[in-house]
Scaffold this motif. Structure first.
Motif, PDB file in Angstrom:
ATOM      1  N   VAL A   4       0.849  -1.190   0.000  1.00 50.58           N
ATOM      2  CA  VAL A   4       0.000   0.000   0.000  1.00 50.58           C
ATOM      3  C   VAL A   4       0.886   1.242   0.000  1.00 50.58           C
ATOM      4  O   VAL A   4       2.073   1.180   0.313  1.00 50.58           O
ATOM      5  CB  VAL A   4      -0.931   0.056   1.241  1.00 50.58           C
ATOM      6  CG1 VAL A   4      -1.861  -1.135   1.276  1.00 50.58           C
ATOM      7  CG2 VAL A   4      -0.123   0.176   2.527  1.00 50.58           C
ATOM      8  N   ALA A   5       0.296   2.351  -0.375  1.00 51.12           N
ATOM      9  CA  ALA A   5       0.936   3.658  -0.228  1.00 51.12           C
ATOM     10  C   ALA A   5       0.381   4.279   1.044  1.00 51.12           C
ATOM     11  O   ALA A   5      -0.835   4.298   1.250  1.00 51.12           O
ATOM     12  CB  ALA A   5       0.634   4.535  -1.433  1.00 51.12           C
ATOM     13  N   LEU A   6       1.260   4.764   1.906  1.00 54.64           N
ATOM     14  CA  LEU A   6       0.819   5.345   3.171  1.00 54.64           C
ATOM     15  C   LEU A   6       1.001   6.855   3.105  1.00 54.64           C
ATOM     16  O   LEU A   6       2.121   7.350   2.959  1.00 54.64           O
ATOM     17  CB  LEU A   6       1.633   4.768   4.331  1.00 54.64           C
ATOM     18  CG  LEU A   6       1.086   5.020   5.735  1.00 54.64           C
ATOM     19  CD1 LEU A   6      -0.267   4.345   5.918  1.00 54.64           C
ATOM     20  CD2 LEU A   6       2.072   4.529   6.777  1.00 54.64           C
ATOM     21  N   LYS A   7      -0.107   7.571   3.193  1.00 56.52           N
ATOM     22  CA  LYS A   7      -0.058   9.035   3.210  1.00 56.52           C
ATOM     23  C   LYS A   7      -0.216   9.486   4.656  1.00 56.52           C
ATOM     24  O   LYS A   7      -1.244   9.244   5.281  1.00 56.52           O
ATOM     25  CB  LYS A   7      -1.156   9.635   2.343  1.00 56.52           C
ATOM     26  CG  LYS A   7      -1.150  11.167   2.360  1.00 56.52           C
ATOM     27  CD  LYS A   7      -2.151  11.750   1.381  1.00 56.52           C
ATOM     28  CE  LYS A   7      -2.070  13.271   1.377  1.00 56.52           C
ATOM     29  NZ  LYS A   7      -2.995  13.871   0.388  1.00 56.52           N
ATOM     30  N   LEU A   8       0.818  10.139   5.175  1.00 58.51           N
ATOM     31  CA  LEU A   8       0.811  10.613   6.554  1.00 58.51           C
ATOM     32  C   LEU A   8       0.500  12.104   6.561  1.00 58.51           C
ATOM     33  O   LEU A   8       1.171  12.892   5.896  1.00 58.51           O
ATOM     34  CB  LEU A   8       2.159  10.355   7.217  1.00 58.51           C
ATOM     35  CG  LEU A   8       2.264  10.679   8.709  1.00 58.51           C
ATOM     36  CD1 LEU A   8       1.348   9.778   9.516  1.00 58.51           C
ATOM     37  CD2 LEU A   8       3.704  10.547   9.179  1.00 58.51           C
ATOM     38  N   VAL A  52      -9.701   6.226 -10.369  1.00 56.69           N
ATOM     39  CA  VAL A  52      -9.827   6.435  -8.922  1.00 56.69           C
ATOM     40  C   VAL A  52      -8.827   5.579  -8.161  1.00 56.69           C
ATOM     41  O   VAL A  52      -8.687   4.386  -8.420  1.00 56.69           O
ATOM     42  CB  VAL A  52     -11.266   6.120  -8.451  1.00 56.69           C
ATOM     43  CG1 VAL A  52     -11.361   6.140  -6.927  1.00 56.69           C
ATOM     44  CG2 VAL A  52     -12.251   7.117  -9.057  1.00 56.69           C
ATOM     45  N   VAL A  53      -8.132   6.191  -7.222  1.00 54.51           N
ATOM     46  CA  VAL A  53      -7.247   5.468  -6.308  1.00 54.51           C
ATOM     47  C   VAL A  53      -8.079   5.017  -5.116  1.00 54.51           C
ATOM     48  O   VAL A  53      -8.823   5.807  -4.532  1.00 54.51           O
ATOM     49  CB  VAL A  53      -6.082   6.368  -5.842  1.00 54.51           C
ATOM     50  CG1 VAL A  53      -5.247   5.665  -4.776  1.00 54.51           C
ATOM     51  CG2 VAL A  53      -5.214   6.763  -7.033  1.00 54.51           C
ATOM     52  N   HIS A  54      -7.948   3.763  -4.738  1.00 48.96           N
ATOM     53  CA  HIS A  54      -8.776   3.203  -3.678  1.00 48.96           C
ATOM     54  C   HIS A  54      -8.102   3.330  -2.314  1.00 48.96           C
ATOM     55  O   HIS A  54      -6.882   3.281  -2.199  1.00 48.96           O
ATOM     56  CB  HIS A  54      -9.094   1.738  -3.975  1.00 48.96           C
ATOM     57  CG  HIS A  54      -9.891   1.576  -5.230  1.00 48.96           C
ATOM     58  ND1 HIS A  54     -11.231   1.865  -5.308  1.00 48.96           N
ATOM     59  CD2 HIS A  54      -9.517   1.195  -6.479  1.00 48.96           C
ATOM     60  CE1 HIS A  54     -11.659   1.653  -6.536  1.00 48.96           C
ATOM     61  NE2 HIS A  54     -10.636   1.255  -7.274  1.00 48.96           N
ATOM     62  N   ILE A  55      -8.914   3.497  -1.290  1.00 51.05           N
ATOM     63  CA  ILE A  55      -8.418   3.594   0.071  1.00 51.05           C
ATOM     64  C   ILE A  55      -8.693   2.275   0.788  1.00 51.05           C
ATOM     65  O   ILE A  55      -9.753   1.673   0.633  1.00 51.05           O
ATOM     66  CB  ILE A  55      -9.072   4.774   0.825  1.00 51.05           C
ATOM     67  CG1 ILE A  55      -8.461   4.937   2.217  1.00 51.05           C
ATOM     68  CG2 ILE A  55     -10.583   4.638   0.887  1.00 51.05           C
ATOM     69  CD1 ILE A  55      -8.859   6.222   2.924  1.00 51.05           C
ATOM     70  N   HIS A  56      -7.715   1.803   1.560  1.00 53.95           N
ATOM     71  CA  HIS A  56      -7.884   0.587   2.342  1.00 53.95           C
ATOM     72  C   HIS A  56      -8.312   0.893   3.772  1.00 53.95           C
ATOM     73  O   HIS A  56      -9.140   0.194   4.341  1.00 53.95           O
ATOM     74  CB  HIS A  56      -6.583  -0.227   2.354  1.00 53.95           C
ATOM     75  CG  HIS A  56      -6.148  -0.690   1.007  1.00 53.95           C
ATOM     76  ND1 HIS A  56      -6.818  -1.667   0.295  1.00 53.95           N
ATOM     77  CD2 HIS A  56      -5.099  -0.310   0.221  1.00 53.95           C
ATOM     78  CE1 HIS A  56      -6.206  -1.876  -0.865  1.00 53.95           C
ATOM     79  NE2 HIS A  56      -5.169  -1.065  -0.928  1.00 53.95           N
ATOM     80  N   GLU A  70      -4.222   2.474  -2.175  1.00 56.51           N
ATOM     81  CA  GLU A  70      -3.743   1.606  -3.242  1.00 56.51           C
ATOM     82  C   GLU A  70      -2.398   2.132  -3.745  1.00 56.51           C
ATOM     83  O   GLU A  70      -2.232   3.337  -3.968  1.00 56.51           O
ATOM     84  CB  GLU A  70      -4.766   1.604  -4.373  1.00 56.51           C
ATOM     85  CG  GLU A  70      -4.331   0.900  -5.624  1.00 56.51           C
ATOM     86  CD  GLU A  70      -5.280   1.147  -6.780  1.00 56.51           C
ATOM     87  OE1 GLU A  70      -5.030   0.577  -7.860  1.00 56.51           O
ATOM     88  OE2 GLU A  70      -6.260   1.908  -6.621  1.00 56.51           O
ATOM     89  N   LEU A  71      -1.439   1.256  -3.893  1.00 58.28           N
ATOM     90  CA  LEU A  71      -0.133   1.630  -4.423  1.00 58.28           C
ATOM     91  C   LEU A  71      -0.204   1.614  -5.945  1.00 58.28           C
ATOM     92  O   LEU A  71      -0.419   0.567  -6.555  1.00 58.28           O
ATOM     93  CB  LEU A  71       0.949   0.671  -3.931  1.00 58.28           C
ATOM     94  CG  LEU A  71       2.377   0.984  -4.370  1.00 58.28           C
ATOM     95  CD1 LEU A  71       2.827   2.336  -3.837  1.00 58.28           C
ATOM     96  CD2 LEU A  71       3.326  -0.120  -3.907  1.00 58.28           C
ATOM     97  N   VAL A  72      -0.045   2.783  -6.553  1.00 56.28           N
ATOM     98  CA  VAL A  72      -0.164   2.910  -8.005  1.00 56.28           C
ATOM     99  C   VAL A  72       1.230   2.883  -8.618  1.00 56.28           C
ATOM    100  O   VAL A  72       2.099   3.697  -8.267  1.00 56.28           O
ATOM    101  CB  VAL A  72      -0.885   4.220  -8.396  1.00 56.28           C
ATOM    102  CG1 VAL A  72      -0.964   4.349  -9.913  1.00 56.28           C
ATOM    103  CG2 VAL A  72      -2.280   4.258  -7.782  1.00 56.28           C
ATOM    104  N   ASP A  73       1.452   1.947  -9.523  1.00 56.76           N
ATOM    105  CA  ASP A  73       2.732   1.822 -10.212  1.00 56.76           C
ATOM    106  C   ASP A  73       2.740   2.762 -11.410  1.00 56.76           C
ATOM    107  O   ASP A  73       1.780   2.820 -12.168  1.00 56.76           O
ATOM    108  CB  ASP A  73       2.936   0.373 -10.670  1.00 56.76           C
ATOM    109  CG  ASP A  73       4.267   0.177 -11.373  1.00 56.76           C
ATOM    110  OD1 ASP A  73       5.238   0.872 -11.013  1.00 56.76           O
ATOM    111  OD2 ASP A  73       4.341  -0.656 -12.302  1.00 56.76           O
ATOM    112  N   GLY A  74       3.818   3.503 -11.567  1.00 58.38           N
ATOM    113  CA  GLY A  74       3.908   4.391 -12.715  1.00 58.38           C
ATOM    114  C   GLY A  74       4.754   5.611 -12.421  1.00 58.38           C
ATOM    115  O   GLY A  74       5.526   5.647 -11.472  1.00 58.38           O
ATOM    116  N   VAL A  75       4.599   6.639 -13.269  1.00 62.20           N
ATOM    117  CA  VAL A  75       5.324   7.897 -13.103  1.00 62.20           C
ATOM    118  C   VAL A  75       4.308   9.032 -13.086  1.00 62.20           C
ATOM    119  O   VAL A  75       3.198   8.916 -13.624  1.00 62.20           O
ATOM    120  CB  VAL A  75       6.339   8.124 -14.247  1.00 62.20           C
ATOM    121  CG1 VAL A  75       7.395   7.032 -14.257  1.00 62.20           C
ATOM    122  CG2 VAL A  75       5.638   8.211 -15.596  1.00 62.20           C
TER     123      VAL A  75
END
Length: 199
Positions: A4-8, A52-56, A70-75
């Motif tokens: 996952v991507a963690l946004k603090l 849409v990016v999903h939240i866990h 959700e961890l989005v792969d890309g640039v």
């Protein structure tokens, strides 16, 4: 488990004011974090759209909140545009995808309010994903929820003219009859700037 991507989101403790001083901030850091989480949940549970990016999970804490996303792969689209000139076909596809994403956001009553290439991820397969919903707000009948938006929010270079408080004030006619900004229209302006930069 999945990555996952963690946004603090850190915010200072509520300010203690001297006796006799009265001030009510428009919203606290905790409220901002909860609002962003609610936007993610609203988008994820209403319907499905590839942008849409999903939240866990939303994790509130003392002096901070965390969003497990959700961890989005890309640039970033900004990096993609800076690295190479894109052709007309790719620019048209970018415009189509971003238009579709905004149409979905608006159909469920959400305005992004900070659309820019730095807030778009481009996956290896070319699919564009909208990220960072920190400035987003809900709306009804096109009019933003005043409790969650300031006319100066978002990124200045991509803000619609009516959102620039250095140019307009509360008495100007560019706002609606109730003095509120039209959220979908503000997003469309930002989309136009993104498309211009891709040319």
């Amino acid at each position: 488990g999945s990555h996952v991507a963690l946004k603090l989101i850190e915010y200072p403790p509520e300010t203690t004011l001297p006796a006799g001083v009265s001030y009510t901030p428009p919203r606290s850091g905790a409220d901002e974090a909860a609002n962003e989480a609610s936007i993610y949940f609203k988008l994820a549970t209403t319907a499905h759209h590839p942008a849409v990016v999903h939240i866990h999970e939303f994790i509130p804490g003392a002096g901070f909140a965390a969003l497990a996303l959700e961890l989005v792969d890309g640039v970033l689209l900004s990096d993609h545009l800076n690295c190479r000139a894109i052709g007309d076909a790719e620019a048209a596809d970018m415009a189509r995808q971003l238009t579709s994403a905004l149409a979905f956001f608006h159909s469920v009553g959400v305005a992004h309010l900070d659309l820019k290439p730095e807030n778009v991820m481009r996956q290896p397969d070319g699919v564009l994903r909208l990220i960072d919903y920190g400035a987003a707000a809900t709306f009804a009948a096109g009019r933003l929820d005043e409790a969650w938006v300031e006319e100066t929010g978002g990124t200045e270079a991509f803000r619609a003219p009516e959102r620039l408080d250095s140019v307009y004030d509360d008495e100007d006619e560019v706002w609606d009859a109730e003095g509120r900004i039209n959220g979908p229209a503000a997003d469309v302006y930002s989309l136009g700037v993104c498309c211009f930069l891709a040319l």
